[in-house]
Each structure stands twice: as structure tokens, then as C-alpha cells.
Design an enzyme around this catalytic site. Structure first.
Site, PDB file in Angstrom:
ATOM      1  N   HIS A  75      48.093  13.179  -5.271  1.00  0.00           N
ATOM      2  CA  HIS A  75      48.505  13.216  -6.436  1.00  0.00           C
ATOM      3  C   HIS A  75      48.604  12.100  -7.375  1.00  0.00           C
ATOM      4  O   HIS A  75      48.935  10.766  -6.628  1.00  0.00           O
ATOM      5  CB  HIS A  75      50.189  13.937  -6.596  1.00  0.00           C
TER       6      HIS A  75
ATOM      7  N   ASN B 254      49.516  10.222 -15.019  1.00  0.00           N
ATOM      8  CA  ASN B 254      50.047  11.294 -14.092  1.00  0.00           C
ATOM      9  C   ASN B 254      50.021  12.543 -14.868  1.00  0.00           C
ATOM     10  O   ASN B 254      50.696  12.725 -15.885  1.00  0.00           O
ATOM     11  CB  ASN B 254      51.498  10.757 -13.811  1.00  0.00           C
TER      12      ASN B 254
ATOM     13  N   CYS C 170      54.997  18.280  -9.867  1.00  0.00           N
ATOM     14  CA  CYS C 170      53.671  17.579  -9.567  1.00  0.00           C
ATOM     15  C   CYS C 170      53.231  18.169  -8.055  1.00  0.00           C
ATOM     16  O   CYS C 170      51.992  17.849  -7.922  1.00  0.00           O
ATOM     17  CB  CYS C 170      53.998  16.079  -9.635  1.00  0.00           C
TER      18      CYS C 170
END
Ligand code: COA
Length: 340
Positions: free
Chosen positions: A267, A297, A124
Site C-alpha cells: 500500500h 496515498n 487502505c
């Protein structure tokens, strides 16, 4: 010399799966997911879509924007694609494990025949790592000028859809930017990057099956496909600390105050992680751009998707300073300080 983001793009699968729809299939509820994560929905790619398909779509979107807004001399996306020197793709869910890289697949579809292509594996944090990698490649190559940086993910294919602790968190998508080396001498573009890692936490977020540690072998019979395994509490604690540390260190090394930032673009893993970090830092939560509600996500795609939303939505103007901060499996973390 500066490394400026000239255009942005994104690709979001059409199929939107709300919390309520998920709650019809597994033991969860809209209320639980929303209150624990800030997520209301995620977008899921069709069965015949792979990461490179979304990555290509986002990349094309970038090239179209660059041409439409006249930030380049080229008159068509095809012409602009020919001028690319490099394509860096951040992905945790490549089309193929090992080889070929997803970047090469996108390079082929773009007919970017003058570009090198490589994947970055930093989960990520991939876009944060990718942007710095791209700037480094452009900076050291004399004739190099333009690089596409893409984050693209099909996480839905690496999720145990029976595990309510993980499946509600993730979605599919792609985002991309065009990074250009320019002659600008004022403070502009990518100013500073911090890249960090803590491999002691590698087991806390992991896809165990399929690599050389745990390869598929002839005759194996699998009840489940490879999927993400996560220690939610450990990752949560790491993430709050990582976001806090990176923001604090970036501002400190560049001697910048939070008031000088237009946006912090984190993020998008869990709105509560962002809120906890904001509280620890004593920063107003409105400084942090959040779109997790709609996309969940999307790993390496989440920051470039957010940048594209801000850019196309008119929430960024030239000269605005933004701070992107990422964290993820590895464990990896880092941040980019950028003047738009
Ligand atoms: N729906 C309903 N209940 C759920 C649930 C769901 N989707 N997921 C877990 N629960 C239940 C648990 O079973 C547990 O029930 P119990 O108390 O009866 O045992 C309860 O909710 C609390 O679970 P817990 O794991 O303590 O919840 P939490 O508040 O820690 O939140 C996460 C769980 C996953 C949301 C949180 O730990 C988190 O966000 N971690 C970071 C994850 C992340 O960001 N990963 C990607 C990083 S890039």
C-alpha cells in the site's frame, strides 16, 4: 481450482496537484513532503466526480483489457459485464454513507445484470480484504466464475486542506482487477491471504463525523466538512510493524524465500514506511514497487493501481509471484500472495 487475475485497470483524475502547487496555499514545501513521504504529486477529482465514477472507469478499463487481450470468449466489454457474478468494491469514501453501496452504483452503470454487488470496508487494506472476499464468494458458489474487485476513492473530499500534517498525504483514484475461477491445477492465482486487525488503534485514523456515533442532526452548523484525523506517529509505527509482520508470515507459511518474489506491492502510504520495513526484513528495497511519487496515498485504490501499472508496463509475466501488503484505518492489515 484457481483464482486468477485475468485483467487490470485504473482511473486517475486528470488534475495533477504538485507539492509546489500545494506549497503556494499552505505552509509546506516540496522538499519537506518529498523527504518525509516520497510524494511529489497527487491527482484530485473534479467536484462532480464521486468514488463510483472512478470505480466505474477503472472497471470498464479492466473489461476492455480482458476483451482486447482475448482472455475471455466475449467480444465486447458489454458482453463480458453480463457474465460477471459479483462486484466487490473496497472504498473508504463511498458515494453515500450507509446505503446504497458504491458497488451497486457501479453494477448499474456496467449493466452487470447477473452480478451481486457489495462494498468492503477495510480502509487502505480494502483491496487485500476484497480480493480474499471475492475468492471466497467464487469458491463457494458452484456456478460463479467471475468477479470484479475494485478499489475507488475520493479522499480529497475528506481532508482538512488546512492541516498540513494530513492533506499532503492523500490523492484520488481507482484500480480494479477481474478475478476468475479457473480449472488450473498448477500453482496459480491467489495462493494465500492473511487478514488481520487491531481495533485498539481505531482512533488513530478516523473520520468522526457523519456515522451513527456522531450523526448529523437537524440544525447543526458545521464550520468544516467531515475529514480524516490522524495520529501520524502511531500510524507510522503500526504500519512499519504491519508490513514487516505480514510479509514475514506469508513467506513463512508458504515456505517461500524473498528471492522467489518478483515484486512486493505495498500500500502506497509513505515511501519511508516501506523503506523501514525493507530494512527490518533485510530485503532489497528494489523488491518493493513504489508509485507513491505520482499518486500519493489513494487508500484502497493504491494496490490495484500499482498492479495495473506493473501489468500494462510489461513488468509482470505469467508465473511471476507477487506479494501485496496493505494496512490502514481500523486498524486493518493483511496481504495476498499471488502467482500472476
Ligand atoms: N510540511 C512542512 N512541515 C510539516 C508538514 C508539512 N506537510 N507536516 C508536518 N510538518 C512539521 C510538523 O509541524 C513538525 O514541526 P515542528 O517540529 O516544528 O513541530 C515537523 O514537521 C515534524 O512533524 P512530524 O509529525 O514529527 O513529522 P514526521 O516525520 O513524523 O512525518 C508523517 C509526519 C505524517 C509524514 C508521518 O508521521 C507518517 O507518514 N505517518 C503515517 C501516515 C500514514 O501513512 N497514514 C495513512 C496510513 S494508511
Amino acid at each position: 481450482m484457481a483464482f486468477e487475475i485475468k485483467a487490470t485497470g485504473r482511473a486517475i483524475p486528470q488534475r495533477r496537484v504538485s507539492n509546489k502547487e500545494l506549497a503556494q496555499k499552505i505552509d509546506t514545501s516540496d522538499e519537506w513532503i518529498w523527504s518525509h513521504t516520497g510524494i511529489r504529486a497527487r491527482h484530485i477529482a473534479s467536484a462532480d466526480t464521486a468514488a463510483s465514477d472512478l470505480g466505474f472507469e477503472a472497471a470498464w478499463n479492466v473489461l476492455e483489457m480482458a476483451v482486447e487481450q482475448g482472455v475471455c470468449m466475449e467480444k465486447t466489454p458489454e458482453e463480458l459485464a453480463h457474465t460477471l457474478d459479483m462486484i466487490v468494491v473496497a472504498t473508504t469514501t463511498p458515494d453515500f454513507y450507509g446505503c446504497p453501496s458504491t458497488a451497486c452504483l457501479i453494477q448499474n452503470r456496467l449493466h452487470a445484470k447477473n452480478a451481486g454487488a457489495m462494498d468492503v470496508s477495510a480502509a487502505c487494506s480494502g483491496f487485500i480484504y476484497g480480493l480474499e472476499t471475492a475468492a471466497g464468494i467464487l469458491g463457494t458458489g458452484k456456478g460463479r466464475k467471475r468477479c470484479l474487485v475494485i478499489g475507488c476513492e475520493i479522499l480529497s473530499r475528506f481532508i482538512d486542506w488546512n492541516d498540513r500534517g494530513t492533506c499532503v498525504l492523500f490523492g484520488d483514484g481507482a484500480g480494479a482487477v477481474l478475478l476468475e475461477k479457473t480449472d488450473a491445477t498448477d500453482i496459480r492465482g491467489l495462493l494465500k491471504t492473511i487478514l488481520r486487525a487491531d481495533g485498539t488503534g481505531s482512533e488513530n485514523l478516523i473520520i468522526k463525523k457523519g456515522g451513527s456515533r456522531n450523526a448529523y442532526r437537524a440544525g447543526d452548523v458545521f464550520e468544516f466538512a467531515s475529514f480524516i484525523e490522524m495520529n501520524g506517529h502511531a500510524v507510522y509505527n503500526f504500519a512499519v510493524g504491519a508490513v514487516t509482520e505480514i510479509i514475514r508470515d506469508l513467506l513463512k507459511t508458504e515456505n517461500i524465500s524473498v528471492d522467489e518474489l518478483r515484486w512486493i506491492v505495498p500500500h502506497q502510504a509513505n515511501a519511508r514506511i516501506v523503506q523501514a520495513a525493507a530494512k527490518r526484513l533485510g530485503f532489497p528495497p528494489e523488491k518493493f514497487f513504489l508509485n507513491i511519487e505520482e499518486y500519493a496515498n489513494t487508500s484502497s485504490a493504491s494496490i490495484p493501481i500499482a498492479l495495473d501499472e506493473l501489468n500494462r508496463g510489461g513488468y509482470l509475466k505469467k508465473g511471476d509471484m507477487i506479494l501485496c501488503v496493505g494496512f490502514g484505518a481500523g486498524l486493518t492489515y493483511g496481504g495476498n500472495l499471488i502467482v500472476w
